[in-house]
Design a protein around this motif. Structure first.
Motif, mmCIF file in Angstrom:
data_model
loop_
_atom_site.group_PDB
_atom_site.id
_atom_site.type_symbol
_atom_site.label_atom_id
_atom_site.label_comp_id
_atom_site.label_asym_id
_atom_site.label_seq_id
_atom_site.Cartn_x
_atom_site.Cartn_y
_atom_site.Cartn_z
ATOM 1 N N LEU A 169 -0.321 9.983 -1.455
ATOM 2 C CA LEU A 169 -1.474 10.390 -1.578
ATOM 3 C C LEU A 169 -2.798 9.579 -0.840
ATOM 4 C CD1 LEU A 169 -3.298 12.938 -1.534
ATOM 5 C CD2 LEU A 169 -3.616 12.203 -3.914
ATOM 6 N N GLU A 170 -2.478 8.363 -2.072
ATOM 7 C CA GLU A 170 -3.632 7.049 -1.945
ATOM 8 C C GLU A 170 -3.505 6.664 -0.852
ATOM 9 O OE1 GLU A 170 -0.762 3.300 -3.820
ATOM 10 O OE2 GLU A 170 -1.524 4.893 -5.258
ATOM 11 N N LEU A 179 -11.592 11.919 2.414
ATOM 12 C CA LEU A 179 -12.503 12.584 3.236
ATOM 13 C C LEU A 179 -12.665 13.675 2.898
ATOM 14 C CD1 LEU A 179 -11.873 11.761 6.909
ATOM 15 C CD2 LEU A 179 -13.667 11.041 5.620
ATOM 16 N N TYR A 180 -12.179 14.514 2.114
ATOM 17 C CA TYR A 180 -10.904 16.166 2.120
ATOM 18 C C TYR A 180 -12.148 15.963 0.616
ATOM 19 C CZ TYR A 180 -9.448 19.906 -1.156
ATOM 20 O OH TYR A 180 -9.042 20.664 -1.703
ATOM 21 N N ALA A 181 -11.766 14.934 -0.152
ATOM 22 C CA ALA A 181 -12.171 15.043 -1.947
ATOM 23 C C ALA A 181 -13.546 14.503 -1.868
ATOM 24 C CB ALA A 181 -11.088 13.980 -2.549
ATOM 25 N N CYS A 182 -14.491 13.996 -0.920
ATOM 26 C CA CYS A 182 -15.603 13.521 -0.788
ATOM 27 C C CYS A 182 -16.535 15.349 -0.437
ATOM 28 C CB CYS A 182 -15.846 12.627 -0.035
ATOM 29 S SG CYS A 182 -15.673 11.068 -0.501
ATOM 30 N N THR A 183 -15.875 15.937 0.498
ATOM 31 C CA THR A 183 -16.438 17.192 1.196
ATOM 32 C C THR A 183 -17.003 18.037 0.299
ATOM 33 O OG1 THR A 183 -15.634 16.480 3.960
ATOM 34 C CG2 THR A 183 -16.024 18.836 3.096
ATOM 35 N N ARG A 184 -15.854 17.787 -0.563
ATOM 36 C CA ARG A 184 -15.686 18.960 -1.982
ATOM 37 C C ARG A 184 -16.937 18.948 -2.763
ATOM 38 N NH1 ARG A 184 -11.634 22.691 -3.566
ATOM 39 N NH2 ARG A 184 -12.326 22.040 -5.610
#
Length: 143
Positions: free
Chosen positions: A9-10, A17-22
């Protein structure tokens, strides 16, 4: 990179990008929820505040969304009185999206949201500008 490292994952560009979007959407939520709109509905309104009237196809392009995703959002915004939809008189296949007076009035209530959210993101002006350029470079890849 070793084969077993590739799937960690890292090591995935998509994950931050996904985590920042959320995280960014979560920053908007406390400001949008009292107005009764979602983040994606807010994006639709941002486009309408710039254009007032726009063909559905162009709205889809600007938001990088397909019509199947956009249609339910537009129905909810229309039901709330923020926009209307009608077939183009020149081309019946084209649906035109129009901002209503109520939709225009909502713009005033949303005017402070970008600054409020922006103050929560700890980037310098230069870092933000570079990040913006990088994101659009990724977004427009293959277009």
């Amino acid at each position: 990179m070793k084969q077993d490292e590739v799937l960690k994952l890292e090591n995935q560009l998509c994950f931050p990008l996904y985590a920042c979007t959320r995280q960014v959407i979560n920053l908007y939520t406390p400001y949008l929820k009292p107005l009764g709109i979602t983040y994606t509905q807010y994006l639709v309104l941002l486009v309408l505040w710039e254009n007032n009237t726009i063909p559905m196809g162009e709205l889809c392009q600007k938001l990088y969304l397909d019509s199947g995703t956009l249609t339910p959002l537009l129905k909810k915004l229309e039901k709330a009185g923020y926009l209307t939809k009608e077939r183009s008189s020149e081309d019946e296949r084209c649906v035109m999206i129009h901002l209503t007076k109520k939709g225009e009035e909502l713009k005033k209530e949303c005017a402070s949201i970008p600054m409020k959210v922006g103050s929560c993101i700890k980037l310098t002006e230069r870092e933000a500008a570079e990040f913006y350029k990088t994101l659009y470079k990724i977004l427009n890849y293959g277009s």
